[in-house]
Design an enzyme around this catalytic site. Structure first.
Site, PDB file in Angstrom:
ATOM      1  N   CYS A 192       0.862  -1.171   0.000  1.00 25.84           N
ATOM      2  CA  CYS A 192       0.000   0.000   0.000  1.00 25.84           C
ATOM      3  C   CYS A 192       0.905   1.230   0.000  1.00 25.84           C
ATOM      4  CB  CYS A 192      -0.880  -0.027   1.239  1.00 25.84           C
ATOM      5  SG  CYS A 192      -1.847   1.473   1.447  1.00 25.84           S
ATOM      6  N   ASN A 252       8.740  -0.061 -10.306  1.00 25.52           N
ATOM      7  CA  ASN A 252       8.374  -0.556 -11.630  1.00 25.52           C
ATOM      8  C   ASN A 252       6.878  -0.381 -11.842  1.00 25.52           C
ATOM      9  OD1 ASN A 252       9.391  -2.344 -14.044  1.00 25.52           O
ATOM     10  ND2 ASN A 252       7.401  -3.198 -13.454  1.00 25.52           N
ATOM     11  N   GLU A 253       6.534   0.344 -12.879  1.00 26.28           N
ATOM     12  CA  GLU A 253       5.132   0.511 -13.287  1.00 26.28           C
ATOM     13  C   GLU A 253       4.206   0.767 -12.100  1.00 26.28           C
ATOM     14  OE1 GLU A 253       3.832  -2.693 -15.822  1.00 26.28           O
ATOM     15  OE2 GLU A 253       4.758  -1.775 -17.565  1.00 26.28           O
ATOM     16  N   GLU A 302      10.301  -0.628 -22.015  1.00 27.84           N
ATOM     17  CA  GLU A 302      10.032  -2.028 -22.355  1.00 27.84           C
ATOM     18  C   GLU A 302       9.291  -2.049 -23.685  1.00 27.84           C
ATOM     19  OE1 GLU A 302       7.936  -4.024 -19.206  1.00 27.84           O
ATOM     20  OE2 GLU A 302       9.242  -3.232 -17.652  1.00 27.84           O
ATOM     21  N   GLN A 338       6.781 -17.206 -18.283  1.00 34.03           N
ATOM     22  CA  GLN A 338       7.496 -18.170 -19.129  1.00 34.03           C
ATOM     23  C   GLN A 338       6.986 -18.181 -20.566  1.00 34.03           C
ATOM     24  OE1 GLN A 338       5.963 -22.426 -18.162  1.00 34.03           O
ATOM     25  NE2 GLN A 338       6.221 -21.394 -16.215  1.00 34.03           N
TER      26      GLN A 338
HETATM   27  C1  GAL Z   1       5.404  -5.022 -17.772  1.00 29.27           C
HETATM   28  C2  GAL Z   1       6.301  -5.150 -16.566  1.00 29.27           C
HETATM   29  C3  GAL Z   1       7.370  -6.182 -16.777  1.00 29.27           C
HETATM   30  C4  GAL Z   1       6.804  -7.415 -17.392  1.00 29.27           C
HETATM   31  C5  GAL Z   1       6.133  -7.062 -18.684  1.00 29.27           C
HETATM   32  C6  GAL Z   1       5.579  -8.255 -19.426  1.00 29.27           C
HETATM   33  O1  GAL Z   1       4.152  -4.565 -17.398  1.00 29.27           O
HETATM   34  O2  GAL Z   1       6.894  -3.931 -16.249  1.00 29.27           O
HETATM   35  O3  GAL Z   1       7.971  -6.484 -15.545  1.00 29.27           O
HETATM   36  O4  GAL Z   1       5.903  -8.002 -16.503  1.00 29.27           O
HETATM   37  O5  GAL Z   1       5.074  -6.194 -18.416  1.00 29.27           O
HETATM   38  O6  GAL Z   1       4.958  -7.873 -20.620  1.00 29.27           O
END
Ligand code: GAL
Length: 634
Positions: free
Chosen positions: A110, A144-145, A316, A365
């Site tokens: 939280c 992260n996100e 990403e 995976q």
């Molecule tokens: C993002 C995340 C990553 C991974 C990826 C998979 O949302 O930041 O850690 O989970 O998606 O597509």
């Protein structure tokens, strides 16, 4: 000229250490410059409380750095290890039904939990002290996100306590809060801040003002959480600090978080997003299933360029099928290249693929990487190599001001989420429809925040659905000598979700008042005399302003004074196309009708052309194959 680069996300803790040098060498050979690591590694950095094991990370950073790669080091706070829960059993977020969001995946915290916040400050301090001056660590990522898996809104005791404090700060007295929220209605008045609860588990809907305050508070908690990490990092490093945001995610104000950071980044999964969050028709999903929506990536590139005040990355990038969407097709050959070039054309400084090697265990995976689980190249690798080679002969991709600006505001999304009035009045959909309409006319667009934006460089400005219009924006529009379109449902509420009097839209100079509104169920519409219709939403207008569009039965459908237009409905695709064309003509913005699936983006020197179609397309004199990218000096 800004140097553009490729990178990749890597998890040294997932692989035997003897493989690291080979991985690093192959990354460099691929032409990658950046490697992001560490963001989920807390259980390996601190396997039991206070027992720190950073040696492996020292070695991983060395191996990567010595291979010539620049490291983005992530803080591991998105994945607190299991012992953290023993230490802080009440650190979990609770959902709106009061159920804990438990251990066993990630983001199980939280934002308001003070104990967890302290743990985060501690681990980030340790990392910053150790790596802040490491020459290989050239950027940092916080957490992260934020918000992924719906984790911003928490109904925990910690959140309740923090919300009361937040209310006390904002309103100063219970009487002021009661007034601001209109709590006389249904006898909801409070005598003390300690009586204020969270807006969940009420018998029927909570007061929209209460819900809105909670949304603002929840967003502020993310800002605060991020700032704690940034403050620590700044004391130990001069490297840029980044966060990786998501696509179509609105539960916190990204402009506010972004104000504390140096670079914005986002995680771009074009096929996953088309499948799971764009609300597209089945036909559209089929047509673009291997390419992604032709406007979604560009929209977020432009949004995050604004959030990063010009500096932004794709942290990403989808390299093949993902694991998390309802269906997970493989990209069409060429799309992994196209997506990268599209990002660069919108000004990205870096595009990092997620991930280096497909991991054979645990939740992801089935998620592709640049390499297969056995280390052999996956299809995306060759395209990454191609982009890296093309970047060597880098065309000038510096951004330039677009002719059109589109205002985007997170608080507006919360307001309409809380009070849609018609089930499908969705703020993002409205803004995105306008963005798509502009792109279909061959335009490049800048997205701007509602406050602190400067309209003076633009010929055309669109302000759709902006629930509350800040005073500065209203003043700028008054002075603006270009063409502007405001509405529908703009300036329709106060910050506390009240209907303002004088009635909306209350735009200086525009003699027009919204006297009533109606939402339209699917299939219902209000036809327009010049073609197309309003769907979802229609406002009844009165006033002496020029009426430049009417409904089929003669009611005002667009009003105008000078260049300022007000649109009292949600236009369907054909009405929107006509209205945008008309505004562009008036503003002197040159347009062209794009062939299906073809989009352009102008930089200061070049025009980039992208074919999102699954077959060949023609643009001007140029034939573009499916997934084709073409650029030329404009
Ligand atoms: C993002 C995340 C990553 C991974 C990826 C998979 O949302 O930041 O850690 O989970 O998606 O597509």
């Amino acid at each position: 000229m800004t140097r553009r680069a490729l990178g990749v996300c890597y998890y040294p803790e997932h692989w035997p250490e003897e493989n690291w040098p080979d991985d690093a060498r192959r990354m460099a050979e691929t032409g990658l410059t950046w490697v992001r690591i560490g963001e989920f590694a807390w259980s390996r950095l601190e396997p039991v409380p206070e027992r720190l094991e950073f040696d492996w990370l020292d070695r991983a950073i060395d191996v990567l750095g010595e291979a010539g790669l620049k490291v983005v080091l992530g803080t591991p706070t998105a994945t607190p290890p299991r012992w953290m829960l023993d230490k802080h059993p009440d650190m979990l977020a609770l959902d709106a039904e009061g159920r804990p969001r438990g251990f066993g995946s990630r983001r199980h915290y939280c934002f308001s939990h003070e104990g967890y916040m302290k743990e985060c400050r501690r681990i980030v301090t340790l990392l910053a002290e150790r790596y802040g001056r490491n020459p290989y660590v050239q950027a940092w990522q916080t957490d992260n996100e934020y918000g992924c898996h719906d984790t911003v809104l928490s109904y925990s005791k910690a959140a309740e306590k923090a919300f009361r404090d937040w209310c006390a700060q904002r309103y100063q007295s219970p009487e002021a809060l009661n007034r601001a929220w209109g709590n006389v209605f249904w006898s909801m008045e409070y005598a003390d801040f300690s009586q204020v609860g969270l807006p969940n588990l009420t018998v029927t809907e909570a007061n929209p003002a209460h819900a809105m305050a909670f949304r603002r508070f929840s967003s502020d908690q993310v800002v605060r959480f991020n700032r704690v990490q940034v403050d620590v990092l700044r004391r130990h490093t001069d490297a840029p600090i980044i966060h990786n945001y998501m696509g179509r995610y609105l539960d916190f104000d990204h402009f506010d978080v972004g104000a504390d950071l140096d670079i914005a980044s986002w995680d771009s999964y074009p096929l996953g997003f088309l499948s799971d969050r764009l609300g597209a028709t089945e036909l559209h999903k089929l047509r673009y299933m291997r390419q992604g929506d032709p406007d979604n990536q560009a929209f977020h590139h432009d949004l995050y360029r604004a959030v990063g005040r010009g500096r932004w990355w794709v942290m990403e990038q989808q390299p093949g099928p993902v694991n998390w969407a309802p269906w997970n097709p493989a990209p069409l050959d060429g799309m992994v290249r196209l997506w990268a070039w599209e990002a660069f054309a919108h000004g990205a400084e870096a595009v990092c693929y997620f991930r280096w090697r497909q991991v054979p265990f645990a939740q992801e995976q089935m998620h592709a990487g640049l390499l297969r689980p056995d280390g052999a190249p996956a299809p995306a690798l060759a395209e990454a190599v191609q982009v890296a080679e093309e970047l060597e002969a880098l065309p000038e991709t510096d951004i330039t001001t677009a002719p059109v600006a589109l205002i985007f505001d997170y608080a507006a999304a919360w307001a309409w989420d809380i009070q849609p009035q018609g089930q499908d009045f969705n703020y993002f959909d409205l803004v995105f429809a306008m963005y798509r309409g502009l792109r279909k006319l061959g335009l490049s667009i800048d997205i701007l925040p509602a406050d602190a934006c400067d309209l003076s460089a633009y010929k055309l400005v669109l302000v759709p659905g902006l629930a509350t219009m800040p005073g500065d924006l209203l003043e700028q529009l008054e002075r603006f000598d270009g063409v502007a379109l405001v509405g529908p449902r703009s300036n329709a509420k106060t910050e506390e979700i009240e209907i303002p009097v004088p009635l909306p839209p209350n735009l200086a100079g525009l003699d027009a008042v919204v006297t009533g509104v109606e939402s339209l169920s699917p299939g219902a519409s209000v036809g327009l005399a010049a073609g197309g219709a309003f769907v979802r939403w229609f406002e009844l207008m009165e006033g002496a302003a020029d009426v430049v569009e009417v409904t089929a039965d003669g009611r005002p459908a667009m009003l105008r004074v000078g260049g300022l237009h007000y649109l009292p409905g949600w236009p369907d695709e054909s009405a929107l196309a006509r209205i945008l064309q008309r505004l562009c003509d008036r503003a002197g913005v040159a347009t062209e009708n794009m062939p299906e699936g073809v989009r352009v983006r102008d930089t200061s020197v070049h025009r980039f052309v992208f074919n999102y179609g699954s077959g060949p397309a023609r643009y001007g004199e140029k034939d573009l194959p499916a997934a084709g990218v073409h650029w030329y000096a404009r």
